[in-house]
Design a protein around this motif. Structure first.
Motif, PDB file in Angstrom:
ATOM      1  N   VAL A 112      22.031  -8.646  32.207  1.00 10.19           N
ATOM      2  CA  VAL A 112      21.633  -9.582  31.624  1.00 10.19           C
ATOM      3  C   VAL A 112      20.084  -9.681  31.849  1.00 10.19           C
ATOM      4  O   VAL A 112      19.361  -9.421  32.818  1.00 10.19           O
ATOM      5  CB  VAL A 112      22.251 -10.810  32.240  1.00 10.19           C
ATOM      6  CG1 VAL A 112      22.045 -11.348  33.520  1.00 10.19           C
ATOM      7  CG2 VAL A 112      22.133 -12.017  31.201  1.00 10.19           C
ATOM      8  N   SER A 169      26.588  -5.337  38.285  1.00 14.12           N
ATOM      9  CA  SER A 169      26.446  -6.925  38.345  1.00 14.12           C
ATOM     10  C   SER A 169      25.124  -7.280  38.836  1.00 14.12           C
ATOM     11  O   SER A 169      24.147  -6.578  39.369  1.00 14.12           O
ATOM     12  CB  SER A 169      27.259  -7.566  39.344  1.00 14.12           C
ATOM     13  OG  SER A 169      26.851  -7.317  40.745  1.00 14.12           O
ATOM     14  N   VAL A 170      24.672  -8.359  38.300  1.00 16.03           N
ATOM     15  CA  VAL A 170      23.352  -9.194  38.547  1.00 16.03           C
ATOM     16  C   VAL A 170      23.496 -10.328  39.193  1.00 16.03           C
ATOM     17  O   VAL A 170      24.544 -11.067  38.431  1.00 16.03           O
ATOM     18  CB  VAL A 170      22.462  -8.960  37.270  1.00 16.03           C
ATOM     19  CG1 VAL A 170      21.208 -10.248  37.734  1.00 16.03           C
ATOM     20  CG2 VAL A 170      21.683  -7.902  37.317  1.00 16.03           C
ATOM     21  N   THR A 171      22.841 -10.819  40.257  1.00 12.97           N
ATOM     22  CA  THR A 171      23.062 -12.127  40.809  1.00 12.97           C
ATOM     23  C   THR A 171      21.866 -12.729  40.838  1.00 12.97           C
ATOM     24  O   THR A 171      20.919 -12.384  41.317  1.00 12.97           O
ATOM     25  CB  THR A 171      23.694 -12.134  42.279  1.00 12.97           C
ATOM     26  OG1 THR A 171      24.924 -11.291  42.205  1.00 12.97           O
ATOM     27  CG2 THR A 171      23.943 -13.313  42.983  1.00 12.97           C
ATOM     28  N   VAL A 172      21.793 -13.940  40.598  1.00 11.40           N
ATOM     29  CA  VAL A 172      20.648 -14.912  41.041  1.00 11.40           C
ATOM     30  C   VAL A 172      21.205 -16.262  41.688  1.00 11.40           C
ATOM     31  O   VAL A 172      22.132 -16.805  41.486  1.00 11.40           O
ATOM     32  CB  VAL A 172      19.871 -15.635  39.572  1.00 11.40           C
ATOM     33  CG1 VAL A 172      19.323 -14.344  38.652  1.00 11.40           C
ATOM     34  CG2 VAL A 172      21.188 -16.168  38.648  1.00 11.40           C
ATOM     35  N   ARG A 173      20.098 -16.722  42.489  1.00 13.27           N
ATOM     36  CA  ARG A 173      20.412 -17.802  43.552  1.00 13.27           C
ATOM     37  C   ARG A 173      19.504 -18.878  42.994  1.00 13.27           C
ATOM     38  O   ARG A 173      18.387 -18.793  42.616  1.00 13.27           O
ATOM     39  CB  ARG A 173      20.001 -17.436  44.705  1.00 13.27           C
ATOM     40  CG  ARG A 173      20.168 -18.331  45.741  1.00 13.27           C
ATOM     41  CD  ARG A 173      20.021 -17.900  47.324  1.00 13.27           C
ATOM     42  NE  ARG A 173      21.459 -17.354  47.716  1.00 13.27           N
ATOM     43  CZ  ARG A 173      21.803 -16.886  48.837  1.00 13.27           C
ATOM     44  NH1 ARG A 173      21.112 -17.147  49.654  1.00 13.27           N
ATOM     45  NH2 ARG A 173      23.045 -16.528  48.843  1.00 13.27           N
ATOM     46  N   ASP A 209      25.336 -18.975  44.091  1.00 13.02           N
ATOM     47  CA  ASP A 209      24.951 -17.622  43.705  1.00 13.02           C
ATOM     48  C   ASP A 209      25.942 -17.326  42.341  1.00 13.02           C
ATOM     49  O   ASP A 209      26.864 -17.704  42.392  1.00 13.02           O
ATOM     50  CB  ASP A 209      25.326 -16.585  44.636  1.00 13.02           C
ATOM     51  CG  ASP A 209      24.639 -16.534  45.706  1.00 13.02           C
ATOM     52  OD1 ASP A 209      23.408 -17.139  45.671  1.00 13.02           O
ATOM     53  OD2 ASP A 209      25.177 -16.328  46.727  1.00 13.02           O
ATOM     54  N   ILE A 238      17.288 -11.309  33.697  1.00  7.83           N
ATOM     55  CA  ILE A 238      17.378 -11.758  34.935  1.00  7.83           C
ATOM     56  C   ILE A 238      16.594 -13.371  34.910  1.00  7.83           C
ATOM     57  O   ILE A 238      16.870 -14.293  35.507  1.00  7.83           O
ATOM     58  CB  ILE A 238      16.898 -11.066  36.087  1.00  7.83           C
ATOM     59  CG1 ILE A 238      17.508 -11.279  37.391  1.00  7.83           C
ATOM     60  CG2 ILE A 238      15.295 -11.188  36.263  1.00  7.83           C
ATOM     61  CD1 ILE A 238      17.258 -10.265  38.471  1.00  7.83           C
TER      62      ILE A 238
END
Lengths: 132, 132, 132, 132, 132, 132
Positions: free
Chosen positions: B50, B3-7, B35, B52
């Motif tokens: 993905v 997984s990739v997370t952006v805030r 998030d 980023i």
């Protein structure tokens, strides 16, 4: 399901291959704040998922293998595009090996799974989750 | 699973309908620190879940659609009680649409799932998780 | 005394010169999460210390000047041992220049001081504070 | 799947039994920053997972039952090695009981699951997850 | 003015004397996440305030002197009401002694000041600041 | 110098007056996570700066006066552009009044100063500091 997480960090240089990475194709670097989560369906006889001291020690050892280096020059990572998500897998696989070798205690061989999260900044992070 | 997370964040006014909300039935507001987590079983040819940068761009676009507004006046949210959990779904569904449209790159069409967390304060947050 | 702080980040490669730095003498890297604090004795006519949008824009511009680079190769940093504390001063001095040039608005010329903090990890950070 | 999380904390003394705990076999203590996550497949008629005020109230009540005590002397914990992971289960089970009793509202009886995370420091935490 | 901060933690049991402390008069405990800030007007020849490795080592040593103990039984703290603010001073004074002894390097004898912050939870912390 | 800080939050709607605010001229809102720092040269007879329970109670009371409201409609704020920095002053002044009235205990009348920080998001915050 129970889990225990320990946090450490490493500071590395690297560059990424592929037009999608824009300026990150240049040599740059990152601090990865790394969370390693150990999962287990039930607690062992001591009432723990894993000895938190040994878990922290194993994570510190993996950080020392990778940290303070230019990852572009690491023979073991040749052929790996060292994205945050790919590095999360490298760290998780190395921790899994250490757990299976007995380094985290006998009970750690009964862990059900492992998740590693690498925070590359306050606004982006990546994870890799695997069974053990 | 990777997984990739952006805030990112948005600042909105709104009121909630229902006695259960007490003083939050009055017009007030919130900063939502948001998030967005993108999940994928395996990495694409570039070694990512993905892009980023594109993921952050899509999230910023959704924040701009909703932010700096009184949500009570948004036609698209008429009939929605804009609780933190309901807004987490709105954000997740809008990101899913953008991913499926190809806006996050061709690879993003192969994402397995999406989770969105809205932090309404340092002591409360809500999430919505869906497949893609 | 009033202050306003904005946060951004940069990702760089570098090495440090001096036996005191141990393994950090090797080429490695860091994510610096950067907090820029602007101080002013009294608020301006709009009720602000500085336009937060312009302050964030100036910080982003300084991050872009330094980020995604190997600082060992930057001509402007030749002769600087790029420790976290030394980089805090570089960022602060560049922000001060931008403030004095009017880029942050006319009011920003009346700022009393500036402090910049660079977080190199979750367990270490450094600051530089100066008048304007 | 939706979820809502509330955060609170408790400050306790205790000691741990077993050679694996090293110096933590001595009487010492901890602040546990506790996150309680309530999960539900769909939202109720008010558009919520659970009334966040009631959820916070129930968590505060459980914190009051355990906090400001030496857990070694608590009759209800006799026989429990009060590790962070074991305490996560204690808190989760007590919250589940309160939810099932109706204390969190009628809708909370339809919760699908519960997860409790106890942060013992900035570098270590443990969780317990259960269905409801 | 420059500063460098390092973070560590300790886990202790204690009780407080005085009606003002309510339930905290009972034996309980705390995790203190401790930030030690070292201040210096100008950088040394290596471009640092203090060797961050040695600073972290000194802080870890002080944590080991106090941690995993019941502070009510520590002879050196007899007569001290071990409030968070009083403990911040104890830690700061011990770090100052170590700095003045040369343990943090010769340059650390030229430090201008020291500040120690003890976070007792996510919603409360205390600091003590002193010259060196 | 000693200090003690307590954290709470409030959720408000408002709009800002002035072209500099761009889209924030529209009615929107914010969660302010608020840190109130109380400073004192020396500790009182109980070994504290201020009773942390009373300090937290006073902050909660100020949050209740302002929170869950549209600040544009508050008579007491008429004429105030409710920027984050201006609100930091409002909160600090109200806490100072409560301290001087004796509400935080007799010792709190001997506080040397007060600082209030309002975090409007994870990337922006503002402070106001004053003597007492």
């Amino acid at each position: 399901m129970f889990s225990v997480t320990v946090r450490d960090h490493m500071m590395i240089a690297h560059s990424l291959r592929g037009a999608v990475f824009g300026p990150a194709q240049q040599l740059h670097g990152a601090t990865y704040v790394v969370d390693a989560t150990f999962r287990r369906e039930s607690l062992d006889a001591d009432g723990i998922v894993v000895d938190i001291g040994r878990a922290a020690g194993a994570l510190r050892a993996v950080m020392a293998e990778l940290g303070h280096r230019n990852l572009d020059d690491e023979p073991e990572l040749a052929g790996t595009n060292t994205t945050t998500e790919a590095l999360a897998r490298v760290v998780a696989d190395r921790l899994a090996e250490r757990a299976l070798s007995g380094e985290l205690g006998d009970g750690a061989r009964e862990l059900d799974g492992l998740e590693v999260t690498l925070h590359e900044s306050h606004v982006a992070w990546a994870s890799y989750e695997r069974p053990l």
